[in-house]
Design a protein around this motif. Structure first.
Motif, PDB file in Angstrom:
ATOM      1  N   ILE A  31       0.884  -1.174   0.000  1.00  0.00           N
ATOM      2  CA  ILE A  31       0.000   0.000   0.000  1.00  0.00           C
ATOM      3  C   ILE A  31       0.913   1.214   0.000  1.00  0.00           C
ATOM      4  O   ILE A  31       1.692   1.427   0.941  1.00  0.00           O
ATOM      5  N   GLY A  32       0.863   1.995  -1.051  1.00  0.00           N
ATOM      6  CA  GLY A  32       1.766   3.154  -1.181  1.00  0.00           C
ATOM      7  C   GLY A  32       3.211   2.700  -1.087  1.00  0.00           C
ATOM      8  O   GLY A  32       3.652   1.803  -1.815  1.00  0.00           O
ATOM      9  N   GLY A  33       3.939   3.299  -0.147  1.00  0.00           N
ATOM     10  CA  GLY A  33       5.355   2.963   0.002  1.00  0.00           C
ATOM     11  C   GLY A  33       5.625   1.903   1.062  1.00  0.00           C
ATOM     12  O   GLY A  33       6.776   1.702   1.450  1.00  0.00           O
ATOM     13  N   ALA A  34       4.573   1.227   1.536  1.00  0.00           N
ATOM     14  CA  ALA A  34       4.738   0.215   2.594  1.00  0.00           C
ATOM     15  C   ALA A  34       4.377  -1.175   2.063  1.00  0.00           C
ATOM     16  O   ALA A  34       3.387  -1.332   1.344  1.00  0.00           O
ATOM     17  N   VAL A  35       5.192  -2.167   2.419  1.00  0.00           N
ATOM     18  CA  VAL A  35       5.005  -3.523   1.893  1.00  0.00           C
ATOM     19  C   VAL A  35       5.103  -4.538   3.033  1.00  0.00           C
ATOM     20  O   VAL A  35       5.973  -4.401   3.905  1.00  0.00           O
ATOM     21  N   VAL A  36       4.231  -5.561   3.012  1.00  0.00           N
ATOM     22  CA  VAL A  36       4.410  -6.698   3.928  1.00  0.00           C
ATOM     23  C   VAL A  36       5.620  -7.462   3.401  1.00  0.00           C
ATOM     24  O   VAL A  36       5.631  -7.901   2.245  1.00  0.00           O
TER      25      VAL A  36
ATOM     26  N   VAL B  46       9.483  -0.317   4.349  1.00  0.00           N
ATOM     27  CA  VAL B  46       9.029   0.904   3.662  1.00  0.00           C
ATOM     28  C   VAL B  46      10.119   1.418   2.722  1.00  0.00           C
ATOM     29  O   VAL B  46      11.298   1.164   2.930  1.00  0.00           O
ATOM     30  N   ASP B  47       9.655   2.147   1.684  1.00  0.00           N
ATOM     31  CA  ASP B  47      10.626   2.872   0.866  1.00  0.00           C
ATOM     32  C   ASP B  47      10.489   4.361   1.178  1.00  0.00           C
ATOM     33  O   ASP B  47       9.683   4.755   2.038  1.00  0.00           O
ATOM     34  N   THR B  48      11.251   5.193   0.475  1.00  0.00           N
ATOM     35  CA  THR B  48      11.305   6.609   0.860  1.00  0.00           C
ATOM     36  C   THR B  48       9.992   7.352   0.591  1.00  0.00           C
ATOM     37  O   THR B  48       9.779   8.444   1.102  1.00  0.00           O
ATOM     38  N   SER B  49       9.094   6.736  -0.212  1.00  0.00           N
ATOM     39  CA  SER B  49       7.828   7.428  -0.497  1.00  0.00           C
ATOM     40  C   SER B  49       6.757   7.112   0.557  1.00  0.00           C
ATOM     41  O   SER B  49       5.651   7.657   0.510  1.00  0.00           O
TER      42      SER B  49
END
Ligand code: FAD
Length: 292
Positions: free
Chosen positions: A242-247, A257-260
């Motif tokens: 979801i957006g910049g966050a990943v399981v 998370v990535d920088t976004s």
């Protein structure tokens, strides 16, 4: 800054907490305070109390999700020299709460002291580790603690002996606002042997957790007898973004998370993980990660 008059050198206003947390996200804190002594800390606590200002204690933010709105609180960080010391005297180790946990583990291994190598690869401060009895399959920090020094919300300092302390799975009975210092009684051992054991534990951790990515460690506590990661995996959410966050595809109890990434991305993912696990297994996942 009337509230903290005379303490300007240690108080910042509207400090972005994203800069102080492992996830690298989150809004500013109204006050960010780094006391330089116990006396200064007690003074800060007194002023907060008099002005009914909420206090939050920050270690390295390795177990935190900070939301994006301004945090109306005084965030107190025990990062000054007097709060980061590590003293080794034979098998007794006295550690101030702001000390870096990996540094403590390294010091003990080098000194041939066994007991804390089970904490290898766990980031953060000693204070953060004690607060939630950090650990894993090889042991936890509470097992070797012989006493603690704590400060309450009125600035009073107490000593707590081993018989007064209860350490459970990612929990303790410490009610005091601040952990100031811990004393450990460790076992003298061969440094090479302790190092070998620590390396084995480190390899296990590296192979099973996404240590190369930004995260805040495990999102949920394991329900009794179950693995939160396995439950999230079994509802098909490994790799869900979801957006910049990943399981994490490596370990489904980690969100990377990535920088976004925004705090709301992480929150939405947490809600989804909980909902799916509740629907399929009727298990309510409890947060291990703390939200501010
Ligand atoms: C890659 C990664 C791997 C991890 N692996 C593990 C693991 O294997 N096992 C594990 O248990 N955890 C793990 N964690 C989570 C984290 O490392 C621990 O929870 C750590 O103890 C947090 O320390 P901190 O100083 O960053 O605390 P913070 O995140 O800053 O704070 C956490 C809590 O502790 C409180 N706190 C911090 N310092 C003090 C103090 N001096 N006095 C009172 N309260 C205080 C805070 O108020 C907050 O409630 C991992 C995290 C990451 C990012």
């Amino acid at each position: 800054m009337k509230l903290f008059a005379g303490l300007d050198q240690i108080v910042k206003r509207d400090e972005p907490l994203a800069d102080h947390c492992w996830l690298g996200i989150g809004g500013p804190a109204r006050y960010f305070i780094t006391p330089r002594s116990r006396e200064e800390l007690a003074e800060v606590v007194k002023r907060c109390r008099e002005n009914e200002l909420t206090i939050k204690v920050l270690g390295q933010g390795a177990n935190l999700l900070v939301l994006s709105k301004r945090l109306d609180a005084a965030v107190i960080h025990l990062g000054a020299d007097c709060f980061t010391s590590i003293d080794i005297d034979d098998t007794r180790v006295t550690v101030a709460a702001g000390a870096d946990l990996p540094r403590l583990v390294r010091h003990c291994i080098r000194a041939g002291l066994s007991g804390l190598e089970c904490l290898v690869g766990i980031p953060g401060t000693l204070g953060g580790a004690v607060r939630m009895n950090a650990g894993g399959r090889f042991g936890d920090v509470g097992a070797s603690i012989s006493s603690l020094e704590v400060m309450d919300g009125a600035g009073r300092i107490y000593r707590r002996g081993k018989d007064e302390l209860v350490f459970g799975y990612r929990r303790t009975n410490i009610a005091a606002k601040f952990i100031l210092q811990a004393c450990f009684d460790l076992e003298a051992d061969d440094p090479q042997r302790v190092l070998r054991q620590a390396k084995q534990m480190w390899i296990y951790k590296k192979n099973t957790q996404p240590l190369a990515n930004k995260s805040a460690g495990c999102v949920f506590r394991n329900p009794r007898g179950l693995s939160a990661g396995a439950l999230v995996d079994q509802v098909g959410l490994k790799g869900k973004r979801i957006g910049g966050a990943v399981v994490s595809p490596v370990h489904a109890n980690f969100i990377v998370v990535d920088t976004s990434a925004k705090a709301s991305d992480v929150q939405e993912l947490i809600t989804l993980m909980r909902r799916k696990v509740q629907e399929k297994f009727e298990v309510q996942l409890e947060l291990e990660l703390e939200m501010w």
